[in-house]
Write an enzyme that holds these catalytic residues in place. Sequence first.
Site, PDB file in Angstrom:
ATOM      1  N   HIS A 171      25.376  26.841   0.697  1.00 11.80           N
ATOM      2  CA  HIS A 171      25.059  27.627  -0.492  1.00 11.80           C
ATOM      3  C   HIS A 171      24.201  26.807  -1.453  1.00 11.80           C
ATOM      4  O   HIS A 171      24.529  25.678  -1.786  1.00 11.80           O
ATOM      5  CB  HIS A 171      26.360  28.034  -1.187  1.00 11.80           C
ATOM      6  N   ASP A 220      28.282  28.952   4.487  1.00  7.97           N
ATOM      7  CA  ASP A 220      28.510  29.390   3.110  1.00  7.97           C
ATOM      8  C   ASP A 220      29.673  30.360   3.100  1.00  7.97           C
ATOM      9  O   ASP A 220      29.724  31.291   3.919  1.00  7.97           O
ATOM     10  CB  ASP A 220      27.249  30.064   2.576  1.00  7.97           C
ATOM     11  N   SER A 250      22.684  33.881  -5.590  1.00  2.00           N
ATOM     12  CA  SER A 250      24.110  33.757  -5.873  1.00  2.00           C
ATOM     13  C   SER A 250      24.557  34.826  -6.870  1.00  2.00           C
ATOM     14  O   SER A 250      24.342  36.007  -6.621  1.00  2.00           O
ATOM     15  CB  SER A 250      24.425  32.335  -6.345  1.00  2.00           C
TER      16      SER A 250
END
Length: 292
Positions: free
Chosen positions: A267, A237, A149
């Site tokens: 995610h 995502d 991320s």
Amino acid sequence: MTRDSLSPAARLLCDAMTAGFPGPGDVAALRAAAVPGPPGPDVASVRDTLAGGVPVRVYDPAPGAEGRPLAVYLHGGGWVMCGLDTHDRLCRELAAASGAVIVSAGYRLAPEHPWPAAPDDALNVLLWARAQAASLGCDPGRVVVAGDSSGANLAAVTALRAPELVAGQLLVYPPLDASMGSESVTAYGRGHFHTAAHMAWYWDQYGGDPAHPHVSPLRAPDLSRLPRTLIVLADCDLLRDEGLAYGRRLGEAGVDCEVRLYPGVFHGFLGLPLPAGAAARTGAAAWLAATP
């Protein structure tokens, strides 16, 4: 795939995680929600130290070995939350499965320390890792930057800033363009744990010029000097399309790039008890072990 294409197991996890997760705007609540998961596997040596003034945790699965890869790992959390403890289990798993030394970086967080504090810390840790590689039983020519991320954004930025110092980059569902203009943002921006509202707020806290390639790597004009790359993505995502676009651009620039897109997950799946998460962790460790 459509908005409702999470696997049944992923949907249950997604709904449970979403129910207890704070909305954007409350830094303290978000940080309080970012708690460590269950303990990871035993690793022969785990120690905390400083790397260029940045707190790091070094995971060595086989002290005394030589010539191994070394990965600088940059944790996710929207540049606002998480740290060495929240990602301890994942780093233990990567070290144990790959045989590589993992250096997890506790970089400074926004909003107290906006851009470029985090990327500067990431670069400092990379420089330290290169300098310490031989003493850690690693090959200085086999140093990789990795992250999930927002940490994957920092890994990508670090590779852009110092491509000659890295042998690879492992990017797990990275945010790569602050404009958030892709179709997957619309398709998966709600109902899939990581929301578009959260992501926009994280970008605001992080700061920096959205057009700058060291903020939005997808906007970098030249990717041809970047190293071997693995991009790991969740199909459900909002960041999916940014990762796919970056993979295409890397390939067009002649970079050895592999994109692995996992269906039916959202995610954050890398660290979750899902078959796709286990497969992604195993695959990432194997890719890391094979760093030339």
